[in-house]
Write a protein that holds these residues in place. Sequence first.
Motif, short mmCIF file in Angstrom:
data_model
loop_
_atom_site.label_atom_id
_atom_site.label_comp_id
_atom_site.label_asym_id
_atom_site.label_seq_id
_atom_site.Cartn_x
_atom_site.Cartn_y
_atom_site.Cartn_z
N GLY A 1 0.82 -1.21 0.00
CA GLY A 1 0.00 0.00 0.00
C GLY A 1 0.85 1.26 0.00
N GLY A 2 1.98 1.23 0.71
CA GLY A 2 2.88 2.37 0.70
C GLY A 2 3.52 2.60 -0.66
N VAL A 3 3.86 1.50 -1.36
CA VAL A 3 4.46 1.62 -2.69
C VAL A 3 3.51 2.33 -3.64
CG1 VAL A 3 5.19 0.29 -4.71
CG2 VAL A 3 6.00 -0.35 -2.43
N LEU A 4 2.22 2.03 -3.55
CA LEU A 4 1.23 2.67 -4.42
C LEU A 4 1.14 4.17 -4.18
CD1 LEU A 4 -1.64 0.01 -4.25
CD2 LEU A 4 0.06 0.33 -6.05
N HIS A 5 1.59 4.61 -3.02
CA HIS A 5 1.61 6.05 -2.70
C HIS A 5 3.02 6.63 -2.76
CE1 HIS A 5 -2.23 4.69 -0.89
NE2 HIS A 5 -2.65 5.91 -1.17
N GLY A 6 3.96 5.88 -3.31
CA GLY A 6 5.32 6.38 -3.46
C GLY A 6 6.22 6.16 -2.27
N ASP A 7 5.76 5.41 -1.27
CA ASP A 7 6.56 5.12 -0.07
C ASP A 7 7.01 3.66 -0.13
OD1 ASP A 7 7.77 4.92 2.37
OD2 ASP A 7 5.93 5.06 3.55
N PHE A 8 8.32 3.44 -0.31
CA PHE A 8 8.84 2.09 -0.48
C PHE A 8 9.25 1.45 0.85
CE2 PHE A 8 9.10 3.87 -4.67
CZ PHE A 8 8.88 2.79 -5.51
N GLY A 9 8.86 2.04 1.95
CA GLY A 9 9.12 1.43 3.24
C GLY A 9 10.39 1.96 3.88
N PRO A 10 10.56 1.70 5.20
CA PRO A 10 11.75 2.17 5.91
C PRO A 10 12.96 1.29 5.60
CG PRO A 10 10.34 0.93 7.39
CD PRO A 10 9.60 1.00 6.08
N SER A 11 14.09 1.92 5.42
CA SER A 11 15.34 1.18 5.19
C SER A 11 16.01 0.86 6.52
CB SER A 11 16.28 2.00 4.31
OG SER A 11 17.55 1.39 4.22
#
Length: 326
Positions: free
Chosen positions: A71-81
């Motif tokens: 869901g984050g990827v669909l909003h441009g957020d690829f998650g915490p590194s």
Amino acid sequence: MLAFAVRRIVISIPVLLLSSFIVFALGTLAGNPLAPLLAKNPPTPPNVIAAETVRLHLDEPLIPRYFSWLGGVLHGDFGPSVVSTTDIGSELASRFWVTIRLIALAMVIALVVAVVVGVISAVKQYTATDYTTTFLGFLFLAMPAFWLAILLKQAGIEFNNAVGDQVLYTIGASSIPPPPGLGAQIVDVLGHMVLPTISLALISYAAWSRFTRASMLEVMNSDYIRLARAKGLSRRTVMIKHALRTALIPLTTVTALDIASIIGGAVVTETVFQWKGMGDFLLQSIRTDDVYATSSWLLVSAVVVIAFNLIADLLYGVLDPRIRYA
């Protein structure tokens, strides 16, 4: 044609989701991103461990974590590194253009050389030219990508030493700092691409030239080619307009299927020439057990593979009117 393209894209979505989930699950089960913190001496404070666990969503079950990341990827957020100062989306965006220019240029060169060599080899079957191109094709086909890259890099170093100047660049995708002026910067980037592009193109050309030769030989023995010659068409017209166009269909299929291996070859090539591209980002993500970064890398790569396969499907209609009309 538009309906066909939309249909292919819709079919690709489940493949994309399944592949991303498999990598996400394997990455989650393969290692613990908090292992370096747990192994520190003196021990890391428990509150730091707890904070990192929450930040990386390690306290959540696998399935909710995956869908939360998706869901984050669909909003441009690829998650915490794992590295808190790293923005995965920005890293992927900057490194993607470094890698894609290498892959695109290598593919264009490999395709042009493969078609030319394959056609010449087929037309001059069982001659010295055919045997020479066959030998070179099998030579580059059998040579590992990393070994060919190392040989080219060493050859570039020896050439620079021989002429006493930096003619061939063997490290990095561009000079640091870059030269002043846009034109000088473009020339600098192209200069750094010479050896990596040749390395990646030679591996791909070897297999594609053999497919082109075999396809041309099969087409040249077809009845419609004999009919075209019997109608009085020149040999050049028959070879280019009739034979080559049909022979390119199998090559299109092979090229689309090989894009995944080309991306893998780019990872090796970038490592040898020390490029800061997608390959370097993948290796860093694997070393640090960075699940979100690794999964995001695969997602971008899967999109590229699916896009190339879609382009190949559309090219079938361009090369063969029967497919287009169907």
